[in-house]
Scaffold this motif. Sequence first.
Motif, PDB file in Angstrom:
ATOM      1  N   THR A   1       0.828  -1.205   0.000  1.00 27.19           N
ATOM      2  CA  THR A   1       0.000   0.000   0.000  1.00 27.19           C
ATOM      3  C   THR A   1       0.864   1.258   0.000  1.00 27.19           C
ATOM      4  O   THR A   1       0.594   2.202  -0.746  1.00 27.19           O
ATOM      5  CB  THR A   1      -0.939   0.006   1.221  1.00 27.19           C
ATOM      6  OG1 THR A   1      -1.728  -1.188   1.201  1.00 27.19           O
ATOM      7  CG2 THR A   1      -1.856   1.213   1.209  1.00 27.19           C
TER       8      THR A   1
ATOM      9  N   ALA B   1      -9.669   4.714  -1.009  1.00 33.43           N
ATOM     10  CA  ALA B   1      -8.680   3.819  -0.402  1.00 33.43           C
ATOM     11  C   ALA B   1      -7.485   4.605   0.122  1.00 33.43           C
ATOM     12  O   ALA B   1      -6.978   4.337   1.217  1.00 33.43           O
ATOM     13  CB  ALA B   1      -8.227   2.765  -1.409  1.00 33.43           C
ATOM     14  N   TYR B   2      -7.035   5.592  -0.641  1.00 37.57           N
ATOM     15  CA  TYR B   2      -5.896   6.405  -0.205  1.00 37.57           C
ATOM     16  C   TYR B   2      -6.254   7.234   1.024  1.00 37.57           C
ATOM     17  O   TYR B   2      -5.397   7.467   1.883  1.00 37.57           O
ATOM     18  CB  TYR B   2      -5.409   7.318  -1.328  1.00 37.57           C
ATOM     19  CG  TYR B   2      -4.922   6.556  -2.524  1.00 37.57           C
ATOM     20  CD1 TYR B   2      -4.232   5.353  -2.398  1.00 37.57           C
ATOM     21  CD2 TYR B   2      -5.173   7.017  -3.804  1.00 37.57           C
ATOM     22  CE1 TYR B   2      -3.792   4.652  -3.489  1.00 37.57           C
ATOM     23  CE2 TYR B   2      -4.733   6.313  -4.910  1.00 37.57           C
ATOM     24  CZ  TYR B   2      -4.045   5.128  -4.751  1.00 37.57           C
ATOM     25  OH  TYR B   2      -3.616   4.433  -5.835  1.00 37.57           O
TER      26      TYR B   2
ATOM     27  N   GLY C   1      -8.217   6.291   3.418  1.00 33.05           N
ATOM     28  CA  GLY C   1      -8.059   5.346   4.527  1.00 33.05           C
ATOM     29  C   GLY C   1      -6.606   5.155   4.904  1.00 33.05           C
ATOM     30  O   GLY C   1      -6.247   5.125   6.092  1.00 33.05           O
TER      31      GLY C   1
ATOM     32  N   THR D   1       0.903   3.552  -3.238  1.00 39.04           N
ATOM     33  CA  THR D   1       0.403   4.927  -3.107  1.00 39.04           C
ATOM     34  C   THR D   1       1.459   5.922  -3.576  1.00 39.04           C
ATOM     35  O   THR D   1       1.157   6.847  -4.328  1.00 39.04           O
ATOM     36  CB  THR D   1      -0.003   5.220  -1.649  1.00 39.04           C
ATOM     37  OG1 THR D   1      -1.001   4.273  -1.247  1.00 39.04           O
ATOM     38  CG2 THR D   1      -0.552   6.628  -1.498  1.00 39.04           C
TER      39      THR D   1
ATOM     40  N   LYS E   1     -10.644   6.123  -6.511  1.00 43.12           N
ATOM     41  CA  LYS E   1      -9.461   5.475  -5.932  1.00 43.12           C
ATOM     42  C   LYS E   1      -9.032   6.184  -4.648  1.00 43.12           C
ATOM     43  O   LYS E   1      -8.436   5.587  -3.767  1.00 43.12           O
ATOM     44  CB  LYS E   1      -8.304   5.449  -6.925  1.00 43.12           C
ATOM     45  CG  LYS E   1      -7.688   6.821  -7.128  1.00 43.12           C
ATOM     46  CD  LYS E   1      -6.574   6.861  -8.087  1.00 43.12           C
ATOM     47  CE  LYS E   1      -6.049   8.237  -8.361  1.00 43.12           C
ATOM     48  NZ  LYS E   1      -6.806   9.412  -8.025  1.00 43.12           N
TER      49      LYS E   1
END
Length: 163
Positions: A21, A135-136, A138, A25, A132
């Motif tokens: 992740t 998710a980033y 989070g 990212t 998207k």
Amino acid sequence: MNIRKNLFSGNKIYKIGYNITQFGTATILLWIGIFKFTPTEAASIKPLIEYHPLTFWVYDVFSKQTVSNFIGIIEISLAVILLLSIKFHFLKRYAGLGIIFTCLITLSFLFFTPGMWRIKDGIPITDYFILKDLAYLGFGFILLSQAMTSDKKEKDTKILSSY
């Protein structure tokens, strides 16, 4: 058997997922940030920026490419801070806050940009490249939480060592 148990323990799996992740990212932020320096991307983000209540004014002051370049610098900087936070843990706080702020602004485009939502086959759809950022977002909160937890542990250690 011991190697298998060690490799697939919950903590190891978490670390693998976390590292994927983090690097994923950073890679995407870097990639998108670099693309902001192109005329194609500068043109494609213009409708998002010009209809947003916080950024509608920027094209009155700066050129389309300058605005895009500035956003690119922010995204590239976030990617670098995120990668540096691997070695310098205090940077997690700044990476987390930057990612949270960036994602909240980006996600807000879903509500302020005309024509962002459409109905296809009875289902509301949008431009998925913005989604998207859920998710980033989070992940930004995870980074911030880790920084705050680390700060608390350091503070507790200093207090205990002073006795």
